[in-house]
Write a protein that holds these residues in place. Structure first.
Motif, mmCIF file in Angstrom:
data_model
loop_
_atom_site.group_PDB
_atom_site.id
_atom_site.type_symbol
_atom_site.label_atom_id
_atom_site.label_comp_id
_atom_site.label_asym_id
_atom_site.label_seq_id
_atom_site.Cartn_x
_atom_site.Cartn_y
_atom_site.Cartn_z
ATOM 1 N N ALA A 195 -19.571 23.703 33.941
ATOM 2 C CA ALA A 195 -20.032 24.428 32.749
ATOM 3 C C ALA A 195 -21.025 23.607 31.949
ATOM 4 C CB ALA A 195 -18.832 24.816 31.884
ATOM 5 N N TYR A 222 -15.060 28.573 27.829
ATOM 6 C CA TYR A 222 -16.501 28.648 28.057
ATOM 7 C C TYR A 222 -17.084 30.039 27.801
ATOM 8 C CZ TYR A 222 -14.668 24.618 30.417
ATOM 9 O OH TYR A 222 -13.965 23.476 30.688
ATOM 10 N N VAL A 238 -21.385 31.208 30.582
ATOM 11 C CA VAL A 238 -21.085 30.019 29.787
ATOM 12 C C VAL A 238 -21.777 30.126 28.430
ATOM 13 C CG1 VAL A 238 -21.201 27.511 29.685
ATOM 14 C CG2 VAL A 238 -20.801 28.652 31.882
ATOM 15 N N VAL A 251 -20.943 25.580 25.734
ATOM 16 C CA VAL A 251 -21.278 24.549 26.721
ATOM 17 C C VAL A 251 -20.560 23.254 26.341
ATOM 18 C CG1 VAL A 251 -23.118 23.299 27.884
ATOM 19 C CG2 VAL A 251 -23.515 25.633 27.067
#
Length: 332
Positions: free
Chosen positions: A90, A118, A137, A140
């Motif tokens: 991610a 996420y 995502v 982050v």
């Protein structure tokens, strides 16, 4: 074709372009997704994929450096390893897509909740006793520091206390397992020279061997990149020398060994797999010098003694406790 790969191919258009397949099985998936790249932390699977698709699968504990627009994580067995891998992927995918695929019996529905930090995960498919989940995502994370996630614990041995460093995903993460504890109590009388800890995990047996037999030269071998990294950290934490390497199995071990010591693995993900151990028992004699010894611990219900005697020589049971046995055999 692995059933998880089959589920991905039901949605193949989602994976057009430079997508990273993390922890992928050694099947034909890369051939069906020509722009995808692989990342494996299991040496035998990475080498099989590299032989079939040269330059398209990397090995190690860190996310490969090349750019990708999305990533698929094939669910590993360990929850802690899943957390690390999802965060590492991610961190490289701001506003990108992260998929998680796994078998129902491996706990994919529970694991899908690990996507929630996420973004909002959603289930895309359920087939072949597997599920495919997706998240865009939105939050982050910082790239995780793998070493900071290590668990450190002391182990008392006949030659003093050792500090063991265990990384996510390594067998018996953060604690000494029952089998290794029993084997640690029965390391006396081994031939000295070149000594191998086979399936080294976090390196507790190897470190104990080097502490007890400082004149011997220690080798540690494991198929798993996270185990190799753990063993290196354990040796460093105890200021002990030793050569640590990744390998497919006993075939990649040195020859002319004085001793092979092992608490051999018998799981591959959620599956039980005795192949690596049985290969060790069949091939140990080729890697031992005359008079060299194989000493290992295994569950008592596993009928290893006949296999040892067939391929190596007379087998002794040195100890039995808590459902485990310590076996010993020497090459004639």
């Amino acid at each position: 074709m692995d059933p998880r790969s089959e589920v991905l191919l039901r949605q193949a258009k989602l994976f057009d372009g430079p997508v990273l397949l993390a922890g992928l099985p050694a099947d034909g998936l890369l051939g069906e997704l020509p722009e995808a790249q692989g990342w494996s932390w299991l040496q035998h699977e990475q080498l099989a994929l590299e032989a079939r698709y040269p330059g398209r699968c990397q090995f190690g504990t860190q996310v490969p450096a090349q750019a990708f627009v999305g990533a698929v994580l094939f669910l590993p067995k360990s929850r802690e390893l899943t957390d690390y891998l999802l965060a590492a992927l991610a961190a490289r995918l701001p506003a990108g897509t992260l998929w998680l695929v796994g078998e129902k019996r491996a706990g994919i529905e529970r694991a899908a909740k690990q996507l929630e930090p996420y973004g909002r995960p959603r289930k895309l498919d359920s087939a072949r006793h597997c599920q495919l989940w997706q998240v865009t995502v939105a939050q982050v994370p910082a790239a995780p520091d793998l070493e900071a996630l290590a668990r450190r614990y002391p182990v008392a041995t006949a030659n003093g206390e050792l500090q063991v460093v265990s990384l996510p995903g390594v067998f018996s993460h953060g604690r000494l397992d029952v089998g290794s504890r029993l084997l640690l109590e029965h390391l006396d009388g081994l031939p000295q020279g070149e000594v191998l800890d086979f399936g080294c995990g976090a390196g507790v047996l190897g470190a104990a061997l080097q502490r007890r037999y400082p004149a011997s030269r220690l080798h540690l071998l494991d198929v798993d990149a996270f185990a190799v990294a753990s063993s290196r950290l354990t040796l460093a934490a105890n200021a002990l020398p030793g050569s640590v390497q990744a390998g497919r199995g006993i075939a990649d071990a040195p020859h002319e060994l004085a001793a092979i010591v092992s608490n051999p693995p018998f799981h591959q993900g959620v599956h039980t797999d005795y192949q690596a151990t049985e290969q060790l028992l069949r091939e140990a004699a080729r890697h031992l010098r005359p008079g060299g010894e194989l000493r290992l611990v295994a569950n008592s219900f596993l009928r290893y003694a006949p296999l040892i005697e067939q391929h190596l020589g007379p087998c002794r049971v040195l100890a039995e406790r808590d459902g485990f046995r310590v076996y010993s055999a020497r090459r004639g």
